[in-house]
Design a protein around this motif. Sequence first.
Motif, mmCIF file in Angstrom:
data_model
loop_
_atom_site.group_PDB
_atom_site.id
_atom_site.type_symbol
_atom_site.label_atom_id
_atom_site.label_comp_id
_atom_site.label_asym_id
_atom_site.label_seq_id
_atom_site.Cartn_x
_atom_site.Cartn_y
_atom_site.Cartn_z
ATOM 1 N N GLY A 29 65.321 -23.341 6.991
ATOM 2 C CA GLY A 29 63.869 -22.764 6.162
ATOM 3 C C GLY A 29 64.761 -24.050 4.922
ATOM 4 O O GLY A 29 65.826 -22.611 4.564
ATOM 5 N N GLN B 251 57.433 -30.766 6.267
ATOM 6 C CA GLN B 251 56.356 -29.966 5.195
ATOM 7 C C GLN B 251 56.799 -29.425 4.077
ATOM 8 O O GLN B 251 56.891 -29.402 2.695
ATOM 9 N N ASP B 252 57.924 -28.115 4.882
ATOM 10 C CA ASP B 252 57.680 -26.959 3.571
ATOM 11 C C ASP B 252 59.119 -27.641 2.202
ATOM 12 O O ASP B 252 59.097 -27.276 1.144
ATOM 13 N N TYR B 253 60.011 -28.954 2.954
ATOM 14 C CA TYR B 253 60.826 -29.320 2.218
ATOM 15 C C TYR B 253 60.102 -30.118 1.459
ATOM 16 O O TYR B 253 61.044 -30.025 -0.003
ATOM 17 N N ILE C 14 56.993 -30.227 -0.232
ATOM 18 C CA ILE C 14 56.381 -29.026 -1.193
ATOM 19 C C ILE C 14 57.880 -28.727 -2.080
ATOM 20 O O ILE C 14 57.500 -28.889 -3.285
#
Length: 115
Positions: free
Chosen positions: A69, A25-27, A29
């Motif tokens: 991350g 998910q963070d990637y 976004i």
Amino acid sequence: MRIRDIIEGRKEWRAHVARVKALPQDYQIVYKEIQKYLFKVGPVELTEGTDLLSGIVDLFEEGAASGKGVLEVTGSDVAAFCDDLIQDSKTYADIYQESIGQGANKTAKKDTDKK
């Protein structure tokens, strides 16, 4: 452009989108923000293919696979990361600046011709 080219382009884009959706998910976004930035400011060549965007997905897939991350991959300044990617490419902003400069040169030439 032939219909076959359009169909192939759509297939490639769908495959690209599927790769993005498979990222954490963070990637996803950060990728979407990069995509928006590049479509707004980015290189003229960006609309001619997905090479740059595919390269970013490749990089993100490698980062995710190694447990990093997304900001470890891009750095904390994502806009600077984007700028570094396109630093040698002609952008729409460059074209706009050139057109303004040409307009100013024409105006200045007209003024000097009148004197």
